[in-house]
Enzyme design. Structure first.
Site, mmCIF file in Angstrom:
data_model
loop_
_atom_site.group_PDB
_atom_site.id
_atom_site.type_symbol
_atom_site.label_atom_id
_atom_site.label_comp_id
_atom_site.label_asym_id
_atom_site.label_seq_id
_atom_site.Cartn_x
_atom_site.Cartn_y
_atom_site.Cartn_z
ATOM 1 N N TRP A 183 0.843 -1.206 0.000
ATOM 2 C CA TRP A 183 0.000 0.000 0.000
ATOM 3 C C TRP A 183 0.879 1.257 0.000
ATOM 4 O O TRP A 183 0.547 2.260 -0.613
ATOM 5 C CB TRP A 183 -0.896 -0.012 1.245
ATOM 6 C CG TRP A 183 -1.725 1.227 1.416
ATOM 7 C CD1 TRP A 183 -2.964 1.463 0.907
ATOM 8 C CD2 TRP A 183 -1.382 2.408 2.157
ATOM 9 N NE1 TRP A 183 -3.416 2.702 1.277
ATOM 10 C CE2 TRP A 183 -2.461 3.304 2.049
ATOM 11 C CE3 TRP A 183 -0.277 2.800 2.914
ATOM 12 C CZ2 TRP A 183 -2.463 4.565 2.655
ATOM 13 C CZ3 TRP A 183 -0.269 4.047 3.512
ATOM 14 C CH2 TRP A 183 -1.350 4.908 3.376
ATOM 15 N N HIS A 184 2.036 1.146 0.690
ATOM 16 C CA HIS A 184 2.911 2.313 0.801
ATOM 17 C C HIS A 184 3.568 2.688 -0.519
ATOM 18 O O HIS A 184 3.852 3.853 -0.757
ATOM 19 C CB HIS A 184 3.997 2.081 1.857
ATOM 20 C CG HIS A 184 3.487 2.256 3.246
ATOM 21 N ND1 HIS A 184 2.818 1.252 3.901
ATOM 22 C CD2 HIS A 184 3.509 3.309 4.084
ATOM 23 C CE1 HIS A 184 2.464 1.700 5.099
ATOM 24 N NE2 HIS A 184 2.869 2.942 5.238
ATOM 25 N N GLY A 185 3.826 1.724 -1.341
ATOM 26 C CA GLY A 185 4.471 2.073 -2.600
ATOM 27 C C GLY A 185 4.668 0.874 -3.488
ATOM 28 O O GLY A 185 4.726 -0.265 -3.021
#
Lengths: 348, 489
Positions: free
Chosen positions: B335-337
């Protein structure tokens, strides 16, 4: 009663303001967020570095270092030169100053290492770079400060924009007196200089004052609206101004520049121990011709930089800030090796 | 607009009084219009995407509410989840998946690189997608009332203080407040102002100043020595926390000016004595989202599956926990990257959490330390330090551009080589660390993020705030605003 309460509130608010400011000043200093000014003014030399000052700077690149006890950059080599030592002084603007990378990556260090490796002598390379210095400023600095370190070789790094101008606000000025080059020190009589002298001790000590000074510079450069209104200003309000001449479009050399070149050439050939070299940082052909016609050799480092470009490396690109600007790490290495090769030719 | 820019402050100074003095009927439109201006300032095209998500999820939730047929409701839920994931997947992960598959099929002499397209990642897409998803799921499970009007839902989703980096607030907390369109109370204005002040201090004077060191060193680690690399890693841990918690405090403070109270997003995570406690204190809105919408459904599913294998209840319990936790954290990492370094970061946290759960068994994990003597306090300090080191190690993967870079840095720190600037980097790092810990200890001790409220004298507090704002504004003037670390997510 109400007045007393009001006065007490003002006192308390002022106390809160000052205490918080002092704490933030301490924080700024220990975390080296904004370094106090490292530049001082001397009545004879003009703008000088304060000795033994730590400095952290963030530009296209990032610099951690400081000035040495003699007030220049790099290792502290004393004015007295040891025997069997080749001493080289580098004079120039921000490219030489190199506040974009650590000294260990600066071409000064690369040059020194390369020369030490190849010559059978001890080699000392001293960095007298000063950002914003023009060619006449460099000359005055050379005469009044650099020469006290008895260099064997002095390398001037000159760009077209460095010619025909004096950039220092408080500094000696070159002029022609009866056809001869002379230096005026009238700046030290100005009221502004005296005032600055009185307040300079604070500038060298307080980080927050440096912060204010940085903002003042941006304000005086007319960037206030751009900073405040950002895209609104850039897209809708900013007029298409000609942002002045870009590097390389300065007028041709002045009589003062020519007189300086002649003077340097005389030093080169008058049995002096000092050899003068000039590095072309982007002068036009006419200017280069004047240098060479007057007898000073001009070295062009562009082949070293071209080689980098051929390898797909932009010598001016900085990855962290995604900008272009001064020489990056690779370029400094290439220039260091290149200049070491040029110096070797003279020393040998 | 970045919170740490003058243009935002000007925008905020204009919008707040307009909202305050507008009649109640108009306030909603003021809020919606200003939120879209705020968002469109990056790129007006982002507003179209946000508008689409708003419309689709509003009408799907309407249909969910009016429809009682289980099958149809399920289909509507899948439609919403599918649409959201598809949009997020396309804008955020398209190239990542293409590059990954390309790397795999290259071994077979095939090439997928021609599919690589330049997609602009809309700012905050992960945040508002998760917010919208949670809303639809909550309406499906009847945990939340659907929004009464499209205007309410559009404000909920685009509410500018939370739009680009959270907190990922739930509809049941925010929607009723948005529907009220109430003016802020004096207390809300006061605490909002103090929160913005603290947030700005953290973001501009701690996060951004740390970030300058971090960005330069991580961009070219090959030019730096062991103390400098280690310092950059510690500074990144401080940067990411100061940056994100500062952002959250500005967001929470700004929301208060519109009469909206939002959830806390950080509770001094670096004072955690275990990795489990860390995740209860770090990015709380995301952690609780992942827990409610991913971990728990997965844990129930795994429990059923493992139960069917007739394993011992203990093994079922730990097995389901471990599998769900690791999977949840892997998704959380992604989700972060769109990079495997984030996946590894999430995976490592998942493994640490699972191990901690197995070690702790059914023992209660306390969320707040209570002093029980000096030895106990010393053990607490050791635990906090140990947890910080574990978290620090995972940050390396989070910040590195690639595994090669992460391994290079680890290798260089292990094969220690001194630096002429070791002492200076040590002092710089220690100063930041001290300041961050000091602020955290204050917040921890008072159990209140608005530490400035603890200054009893109002004039003195005003003086302190004035001083902070003066330095913050000067710093903002002299350096370009640095985007928030979490904006890229």
């Amino acid at each position: 009663m109400l007045l007393r309460k009001y006065i007490l509130s003002v006192i308390l608010a002022s106390a809160g303001f000052i205490i918080a400011l002092i704490l933030m000043e301490l924080y700024f200093e220990f975390a080296e967020i904004v370094s106090p000014s490292v530049v001082d003014v001397d009545a004879h030399i003009g703008s000088v570095f304060r000795p033994n000052k730590n400095l952290v700077l963030f530009k296209e690149g990032f610099y951690v270092g400081g000035t040495n006890k003699y007030g220049y950059l790099g290792p502290a080599y004393p004015p007295f030169k040891k025997e069997n030592t080749v001493r080289i002084a580098l004079i120039g603007d921000s490219y030489v100053e190199g506040f974009q990378l650590f000294d260990r990556h600066h071409f000064r260090t690369i040059m020194e290492k390369e020369l030490k490796k190849d010559l059978q002598k001890d080699v000392e390379v001293l960095n007298f770079g000063r950002s914003g210095f023009s060619f006449p400023d460099m000359y005055c600095y050379f005469k009044n400060f650099v020469m006290t370190f008895s260099p064997d070789i002095v390398i001037f790094f000159v760009h077209q924009t460095d010619l025909n101008t004096h950039e220092q606000m408080f500094g000696p000025r070159c002029y022609i007196n009866n056809g001869k080059l002379d230096i005026s020190y009238a700046f030290n009589q100005a009221e502004a200089f005296k005032f600055r002298g009185k307040t300079d001790f604070l500038r060298g000590k307080l980080s927050l004052l440096s912060l204010i000074s940085n903002c003042g510079k941006l304000f005086s450069e007319g960037l206030t609206w751009e900073i405040l209104l950002d895209k609104f200003y850039v897209n809708y309000l900013k007029k298409d101004e000609n942002k002045g001449e870009s590097r390389g479009n300065n007028p041709a050399m002045s009589s003062i520049d020519s007189a300086i070149v002649r003077e340097l050439n005389e030093i080169n050939h008058a049995g002096s121990q000092t050899n003068i070299m000039v590095v072309n940082m982007g002068m036009n052909k006419d200017a280069i011709n004047i240098f060479t016609d007057l007898g000073l050799a001009v070295i062009d480092p562009s082949p070293a930089l071209e080689e980098l470009k051929n390898e797909g490396i932009n010598p001016h690109a900085w990855k962290a800030t995604r900008t272009t600007g001064h020489w990056n790490h690779e370029a400094n290495k290439a220039v260091g090796v290149f200049l070491a090769g040029e110096v070797k030719k003279i020393v040998n | 607009m970045l919170f740490n820019s003058y243009i935002f402050l000007i925008f905020f100074i204009i919008v707040t009084p307009i909202y305050y003095f507008s009649p109640k009927k108009i306030r909603g439109y003021v809020l919606l219009f200003s939120s879209y201006i705020f968002y469109g300032y990056w790129d007006w095209r982002f507003c179209l995407l946000l508008g689409f998500t708003t419309l689709s999820d509003f009408y799907i939730s309407k249909m969910l509410d009016s429809n009682q047929e289980t099958n149809k409701r399920k289909k509507l839920l899948y439609l919403s989840i599918g649409t959201n994931i598809l949009i997020l997947g396309f804008f955020k992960y398209f190239n990542f998946f293409i590059d990954t598959f390309d790397a795999i099929i290259k071994n077979f002499g095939l090439n997928l690189n021609f599919l690589h397209i330049n997609v602009i990642l809309p700012v905050g897409i992960s945040f508002y997608t998760f917010k919208s998803l949670a809303y639809v799921i909550d309406v499906y499970y009847k945990r939340a009332e659907p929004a009464k009007s499209i205007l309410d839902y559009a404000i909920f989703l685009s509410f500018f203080p939370q739009l680009v980096a959270g907190p990922i607030e739930r509809a049941k907390n925010i929607l009723p407040q948005i529907m009220m369109r109430s003016r802020p109370t004096f207390q809300q204005i006061q605490s909002g102002f103090l929160l913005i002040t603290i947030g700005m201090f953290k973001k501009v004077l701690i996060g951004d100043t740390c970030g300058r060191f971090v960005d330069h060193i991580f961009a070219r680690p090959e030019y730096y020595t062991s103390p400098e690399l280690l310092s950059a890693l510690v500074l990144f841990a401080i940067q990411v926390y100061a940056d994100f918690s500062g952002y959250s405090q500005i967001a929470i403070g700004t929301a208060k000016f519109f009469g909206v109270d939002t959830m806390e997003n950080f509770k001094q995570p670096y004072l955690s004595s275990s990795i489990t406690e860390f995740w209860r204190r770090w990015h709380i809105s995301l952690t609780t989202w992942l827990r409610d919408y991913l971990f728990l459904p997965m844990a129930y599913w795994f429990t059923r599956k493992l139960d069917a294998l007739k394993l011992k209840p203990k093994y079922v319990h730990y097995g389901a926990y471990t599998l769900s936790m690791i999977l949840t954290m892997l998704v959380g990492g992604l989700w972060h990257g769109a990079n495997f370094t984030f996946v590894v970061w999430g995976g490592l946290h998942g493994v640490f959490l699972a191990i901690h759960k197995i070690i702790m068994g059914k023992k209660k994990i306390y969320d707040h330390y209570i002093y029980r003597g000096f030895t106990d306090f010393l053990i607490f300090i050791l635990k906090v330090t140990g947890t910080f080191i574990l978290v620090l190690f995972t940050w390396l993967f989070f910040r590195s551009e690639s595994f090669n870079q992460a391994f290079f840095i680890v290798q260089n720190i292990i094969n220690w080589q001194g630096s002429e600037f070791a002492l200076r980097f040590f002092v710089i790092t220690l100063t930041y660390l001290f300041l961050m810990v000091f602020i955290d200890v204050m917040e921890y001790t008072f159990s209140n993020p608005i530490v400035l409220l603890k200054i009893k004298s109002a004039p003195f507090r005003f003086g302190v705030c004035l001083s902070i704002w003066l330095v913050v504004l000067l710093f903002m003037f002299q350096s370009k605003p640095m985007p928030f670390v979490y904006f890229q997510f």
